[in-house]
Design a protein around this motif. Structure first.
Motif, short mmCIF file in Angstrom:
data_model
loop_
_atom_site.label_atom_id
_atom_site.label_comp_id
_atom_site.label_asym_id
_atom_site.label_seq_id
_atom_site.Cartn_x
_atom_site.Cartn_y
_atom_site.Cartn_z
N ALA A 1 -6.34 8.57 -3.22
CA ALA A 1 -6.92 8.92 -1.92
C ALA A 1 -7.60 7.71 -1.28
O ALA A 1 -7.50 7.50 -0.07
N HIS A 2 -8.26 6.89 -2.11
CA HIS A 2 -8.95 5.71 -1.59
C HIS A 2 -7.95 4.69 -1.05
O HIS A 2 -8.11 4.16 0.05
N GLU A 3 -6.90 4.42 -1.81
CA GLU A 3 -5.89 3.47 -1.36
C GLU A 3 -5.17 3.99 -0.13
O GLU A 3 -4.85 3.22 0.78
N GLU A 4 -4.95 5.30 -0.06
CA GLU A 4 -4.35 5.90 1.13
C GLU A 4 -5.29 5.73 2.33
O GLU A 4 -4.86 5.44 3.45
N GLY A 5 -6.59 5.91 2.11
CA GLY A 5 -7.57 5.75 3.17
C GLY A 5 -7.62 4.31 3.68
O GLY A 5 -7.70 4.07 4.89
N ILE A 6 -7.58 3.34 2.77
CA ILE A 6 -7.57 1.93 3.18
C ILE A 6 -6.31 1.63 3.99
O ILE A 6 -6.37 0.98 5.03
N ALA A 7 -5.16 2.11 3.52
CA ALA A 7 -3.91 1.89 4.24
C ALA A 7 -3.96 2.53 5.62
O ALA A 7 -3.46 1.96 6.60
N MET B 1 -19.08 -0.95 -14.39
CA MET B 1 -18.22 -1.61 -13.42
C MET B 1 -17.04 -0.70 -13.11
O MET B 1 -16.40 -0.17 -14.01
N GLY B 2 -16.75 -0.51 -11.83
CA GLY B 2 -15.65 0.35 -11.41
C GLY B 2 -14.34 -0.41 -11.32
O GLY B 2 -14.26 -1.59 -11.65
N ARG B 3 -13.35 0.26 -10.84
CA ARG B 3 -12.01 -0.33 -10.73
C ARG B 3 -11.88 -1.09 -9.42
O ARG B 3 -12.78 -1.11 -8.59
N THR B 4 -10.71 -1.71 -9.23
CA THR B 4 -10.39 -2.43 -8.00
C THR B 4 -9.17 -1.80 -7.36
O THR B 4 -8.16 -1.58 -8.02
N ASP B 5 -9.28 -1.47 -6.07
CA ASP B 5 -8.18 -0.91 -5.28
C ASP B 5 -7.76 -1.95 -4.24
O ASP B 5 -8.57 -2.76 -3.80
N HIS B 6 -6.48 -1.89 -3.84
CA HIS B 6 -5.93 -2.88 -2.90
C HIS B 6 -5.06 -2.21 -1.85
O HIS B 6 -4.47 -1.17 -2.11
N ALA B 7 -4.95 -2.88 -0.72
CA ALA B 7 -3.95 -2.53 0.30
C ALA B 7 -3.77 -3.75 1.19
O ALA B 7 -4.69 -4.57 1.33
N SER B 8 -2.59 -3.91 1.77
CA SER B 8 -2.37 -5.02 2.70
C SER B 8 -1.36 -4.61 3.75
O SER B 8 -0.60 -3.65 3.57
N ARG B 9 -1.39 -5.37 4.84
CA ARG B 9 -0.49 -5.09 5.96
C ARG B 9 -0.42 -6.33 6.84
O ARG B 9 -1.42 -7.02 7.04
N VAL B 10 0.76 -6.60 7.38
CA VAL B 10 0.89 -7.66 8.38
C VAL B 10 0.70 -7.01 9.75
O VAL B 10 1.31 -5.98 10.06
N ILE B 11 -0.20 -7.61 10.52
CA ILE B 11 -0.56 -7.09 11.84
C ILE B 11 -0.12 -8.11 12.89
O ILE B 11 -0.34 -9.31 12.72
N ALA B 12 0.50 -7.63 13.96
CA ALA B 12 1.01 -8.50 15.02
C ALA B 12 -0.12 -8.91 15.96
O ALA B 12 -0.18 -8.51 17.12
N ALA B 13 -1.04 -9.69 15.42
CA ALA B 13 -2.16 -10.24 16.19
C ALA B 13 -2.67 -11.46 15.43
O ALA B 13 -2.45 -11.59 14.23
N SER B 14 -3.36 -12.32 16.14
CA SER B 14 -3.87 -13.55 15.52
C SER B 14 -5.03 -13.23 14.58
O SER B 14 -5.70 -12.20 14.73
N PRO B 15 -5.30 -14.13 13.61
CA PRO B 15 -6.47 -13.94 12.76
C PRO B 15 -7.77 -13.81 13.58
O PRO B 15 -8.64 -13.01 13.24
#
Length: 155
Positions: free
Chosen positions: A135-141, A1-15
């Motif tokens: 690098a992966h988290e940077e790519g997701i961001a 089992m591998g690790r878990t990476d995360h990223a989030s952002r608020v986007i000015a658009a509706s869901p």
């Protein structure tokens, strides 16, 4: 089992707008490739149990060796779960000879209304150990920034 990476952002658009961009072939080709890459979708079936195959090409492969070849990452993505305007779950498998890149990476794109926009949280579970975490988290961001620019310009 591998690790878990995360990223989030608020986007000015509706869901609904963000969800639409997650399930539109041309949109994905435009915003999903992180900075320094371009993408091309070969196969497209946007339904649970369907998926797509994307060829990601490094614009400058020097110092950025691809997973599939020196200049490319080829990934087969299956749609595991689609909940309109709330969640997209993808299972991604990279074509690679290196066993440290093998395995199925689960990407969950969670959408939550946030004021006049949408908070998009990406969780990448079971990330193969050969994929560098920073690098992966940077790519997701980067993909999230591209998604924001794409849907905000359209809105």
């Amino acid at each position: 089992m591998g690790r878990t990476d995360h990223a989030s952002r608020v986007i000015a658009a509706s869901p609904a707008t963000v969800y639409g961009a997650l399930l539109d072939r041309e949109s994905l080709e435009t915003w999903l490739p992180p900075d320094g890459m371009r993408g091309r979708i070969e196969r497209w079936d946007p339904r649970p149990g369907g998926g797509f195959r994307m060829i990601l090409t490094y614009l400058d492969p020097e110092g950025s060796p691809g997973k599939t070849s020196d200049a490319t990452d080829v990934v087969d993505v299956g749609f595991a779960d689609l909940v309109p305007n709330e969640r997209v779950v993808q299972r991604a498998v990279f074509e690679a000879e290196d066993p440290s890149l093998a395995g199925t990476l689960t990407m969950t794109w969670h959408l939550a209304a946030a004021g006049d926009g949408t908070e998009v949280t990406v969780t990448a579970a079971d990330v193969p150990p050969g994929i560098d975490q920073a690098a992966h988290e940077e790519g997701i961001a980067s993909s999230l920034a591209n998604l924001a620019a794409y849907v905000e310009a359209a809105g």
